[in-house]
Design a protein around this motif. Sequence first.
Motif, PDB file in Angstrom:
ATOM      1  N   SER A   5      23.458 -83.781  29.705  1.00 20.68           N
ATOM      2  CA  SER A   5      22.455 -82.864  29.196  1.00 20.68           C
ATOM      3  C   SER A   5      21.840 -82.179  30.340  1.00 20.68           C
ATOM      4  O   SER A   5      21.737 -82.770  31.420  1.00 20.68           O
ATOM      5  CB  SER A   5      21.702 -83.198  28.165  1.00 20.68           C
ATOM      6  OG  SER A   5      20.537 -83.963  28.711  1.00 20.68           O
ATOM      7  N   ASP A   7      19.455 -78.117  31.222  1.00 18.56           N
ATOM      8  CA  ASP A   7      18.687 -76.915  30.726  1.00 18.56           C
ATOM      9  C   ASP A   7      19.445 -75.919  31.409  1.00 18.56           C
ATOM     10  O   ASP A   7      20.042 -75.695  32.405  1.00 18.56           O
ATOM     11  CB  ASP A   7      17.240 -76.869  30.861  1.00 18.56           C
ATOM     12  CG  ASP A   7      16.276 -77.860  30.306  1.00 18.56           C
ATOM     13  OD1 ASP A   7      16.691 -78.452  29.267  1.00 18.56           O
ATOM     14  OD2 ASP A   7      15.240 -78.311  30.882  1.00 18.56           O
ATOM     15  N   HIS A  20      18.851 -75.918  25.747  1.00 21.09           N
ATOM     16  CA  HIS A  20      19.374 -77.318  26.340  1.00 21.09           C
ATOM     17  C   HIS A  20      20.645 -77.651  25.871  1.00 21.09           C
ATOM     18  O   HIS A  20      20.899 -77.487  24.778  1.00 21.09           O
ATOM     19  CB  HIS A  20      18.120 -78.107  25.558  1.00 21.09           C
ATOM     20  CG  HIS A  20      18.562 -79.771  26.238  1.00 21.09           C
ATOM     21  ND1 HIS A  20      18.017 -80.013  27.256  1.00 21.09           N
ATOM     22  CD2 HIS A  20      18.649 -80.813  25.687  1.00 21.09           C
ATOM     23  CE1 HIS A  20      18.175 -81.192  27.756  1.00 21.09           C
ATOM     24  NE2 HIS A  20      18.826 -81.802  26.312  1.00 21.09           N
ATOM     25  N   HIS A  37      15.775 -74.114  16.846  1.00 22.24           N
ATOM     26  CA  HIS A  37      14.473 -75.090  16.653  1.00 22.24           C
ATOM     27  C   HIS A  37      13.713 -74.489  15.781  1.00 22.24           C
ATOM     28  O   HIS A  37      13.476 -73.447  15.109  1.00 22.24           O
ATOM     29  CB  HIS A  37      13.685 -74.918  18.403  1.00 22.24           C
ATOM     30  CG  HIS A  37      13.299 -73.614  18.625  1.00 22.24           C
ATOM     31  ND1 HIS A  37      12.408 -72.970  18.348  1.00 22.24           N
ATOM     32  CD2 HIS A  37      13.887 -73.028  19.682  1.00 22.24           C
ATOM     33  CE1 HIS A  37      12.264 -71.829  18.955  1.00 22.24           C
ATOM     34  NE2 HIS A  37      13.232 -71.950  19.893  1.00 22.24           N
ATOM     35  N   LEU A  42      11.080 -74.263  21.650  1.00 22.38           N
ATOM     36  CA  LEU A  42      12.082 -75.667  21.753  1.00 22.38           C
ATOM     37  C   LEU A  42      11.360 -76.790  22.471  1.00 22.38           C
ATOM     38  O   LEU A  42      10.911 -76.713  23.758  1.00 22.38           O
ATOM     39  CB  LEU A  42      13.016 -74.981  23.063  1.00 22.38           C
ATOM     40  CG  LEU A  42      14.100 -76.037  23.581  1.00 22.38           C
ATOM     41  CD1 LEU A  42      14.958 -76.388  22.374  1.00 22.38           C
ATOM     42  CD2 LEU A  42      15.063 -75.133  24.480  1.00 22.38           C
ATOM     43  N   SER A  44      10.817 -81.221  22.274  1.00 20.10           N
ATOM     44  CA  SER A  44      11.533 -82.474  22.624  1.00 20.10           C
ATOM     45  C   SER A  44      12.719 -82.809  21.427  1.00 20.10           C
ATOM     46  O   SER A  44      13.602 -83.426  21.478  1.00 20.10           O
ATOM     47  CB  SER A  44      10.923 -83.635  23.036  1.00 20.10           C
ATOM     48  OG  SER A  44       9.752 -83.859  22.076  1.00 20.10           O
ATOM     49  N   LYS A  47      15.808 -80.850  21.327  1.00 14.87           N
ATOM     50  CA  LYS A  47      16.636 -81.440  22.446  1.00 14.87           C
ATOM     51  C   LYS A  47      17.125 -82.637  22.077  1.00 14.87           C
ATOM     52  O   LYS A  47      18.299 -83.062  22.340  1.00 14.87           O
ATOM     53  CB  LYS A  47      15.949 -81.578  23.559  1.00 14.87           C
ATOM     54  CG  LYS A  47      15.347 -80.070  24.273  1.00 14.87           C
ATOM     55  CD  LYS A  47      14.612 -80.396  25.427  1.00 14.87           C
ATOM     56  CE  LYS A  47      13.923 -79.087  26.222  1.00 14.87           C
ATOM     57  NZ  LYS A  47      13.259 -79.101  27.323  1.00 14.87           N
ATOM     58  N   ASP A  48      16.407 -83.487  21.397  1.00 16.86           N
ATOM     59  CA  ASP A  48      16.956 -84.843  20.913  1.00 16.86           C
ATOM     60  C   ASP A  48      18.069 -84.501  20.004  1.00 16.86           C
ATOM     61  O   ASP A  48      18.936 -85.267  19.816  1.00 16.86           O
ATOM     62  CB  ASP A  48      15.795 -85.752  20.616  1.00 16.86           C
ATOM     63  CG  ASP A  48      14.962 -86.095  21.403  1.00 16.86           C
ATOM     64  OD1 ASP A  48      15.296 -85.821  22.778  1.00 16.86           O
ATOM     65  OD2 ASP A  48      13.822 -86.606  21.056  1.00 16.86           O
ATOM     66  N   GLU A  51      21.253 -83.610  21.694  1.00 15.13           N
ATOM     67  CA  GLU A  51      21.756 -84.877  22.593  1.00 15.13           C
ATOM     68  C   GLU A  51      22.301 -85.826  21.339  1.00 15.13           C
ATOM     69  O   GLU A  51      23.359 -86.625  21.672  1.00 15.13           O
ATOM     70  CB  GLU A  51      20.740 -85.327  23.414  1.00 15.13           C
ATOM     71  CG  GLU A  51      20.196 -84.741  24.419  1.00 15.13           C
ATOM     72  CD  GLU A  51      19.314 -85.344  25.435  1.00 15.13           C
ATOM     73  OE1 GLU A  51      18.920 -86.502  25.191  1.00 15.13           O
ATOM     74  OE2 GLU A  51      18.753 -84.517  26.487  1.00 15.13           O
ATOM     75  N   ALA A  63      20.925 -76.417  22.163  1.00 19.17           N
ATOM     76  CA  ALA A  63      19.577 -75.933  21.595  1.00 19.17           C
ATOM     77  C   ALA A  63      19.047 -74.780  22.152  1.00 19.17           C
ATOM     78  O   ALA A  63      18.805 -74.528  23.327  1.00 19.17           O
ATOM     79  CB  ALA A  63      18.320 -77.003  21.567  1.00 19.17           C
ATOM     80  N   ASP A  65      16.802 -71.045  22.563  1.00 18.11           N
ATOM     81  CA  ASP A  65      15.517 -70.715  22.600  1.00 18.11           C
ATOM     82  C   ASP A  65      15.191 -69.351  22.152  1.00 18.11           C
ATOM     83  O   ASP A  65      15.824 -68.347  22.689  1.00 18.11           O
ATOM     84  CB  ASP A  65      15.037 -70.751  24.139  1.00 18.11           C
ATOM     85  CG  ASP A  65      13.674 -70.114  24.515  1.00 18.11           C
ATOM     86  OD1 ASP A  65      12.937 -70.247  23.792  1.00 18.11           O
ATOM     87  OD2 ASP A  65      13.444 -69.968  25.749  1.00 18.11           O
TER      88      ASP A  65
END
Length: 239
Positions: A5, A7, A20, A37, A42, A44, A47-48, A51, A63, A65
């Motif tokens: 991953s 950014d 992300h 998001h 945006l 964690s 982002k999780d 992933e 993800a 923004d």
Amino acid sequence: MSMHSSDIEYHYDDVRLIGHLAVPDGDGLRPAVLVCHEGPGLDSTAKDIAERLANDFGYVAFALDYHGDGVTLDRAEMMPRLGALMADPDRARGLAKAGLAVLLEQPLADQSRVAAIGYCFGGTLAMELARSGADLRAVVGFHAGLGTSRPEDATQIRAKVLMCIGCDDPFIPVQQRLDFETEMEAAHVDWRLNLYGGVHHSFTNPLAVGVYFPGVAYDEVADKRSWRAMCDLFDEVFV
């Protein structure tokens, strides 16, 4: 399965955006999922999710923004921005399209198998992307606002639509759900609406309990059920 991953900085209009990206290791085209998001920004959690989609399912996930600089906002900053985006569907769709472009330029992203998912206002953003006529196989919203100022644009939706909503979500009243049903039926969209009894807003986010508003609460059962519903739809469309 393993993944990597990073950014990514990109731009829309006058805004610097930082999303992300999560990409599974290996070769060959993979389904691609745009992650939108929740209202604050945006974080964690978003982002999780990207992933997890890459690591557990082998999807290319980005993800996006929609606030700028990859930041999260407090309530005082967030509400005016969300209100402005709700009032300007062209800008909302433009921000979503900018994120989609980043996703689709990834070498492993299969441009014929693309979905958009979103949480809270991110689900609204994903739906506006679908209403713009974007070539999506599926759109999934979790505790997403269902309203739009241009319901007539639903005739441009090409995706199958799944919305997962808590029955006790104070931000998505019954009339909004009924209006959404009318919109989808009038446009002959392949749609479904999952309602979870006794469930509030932001039910997928363990960190969201009472953070900004009353009527916000994580619900582990609804979180798991809605994720399975998304997976079932992806199994249907990513063939």
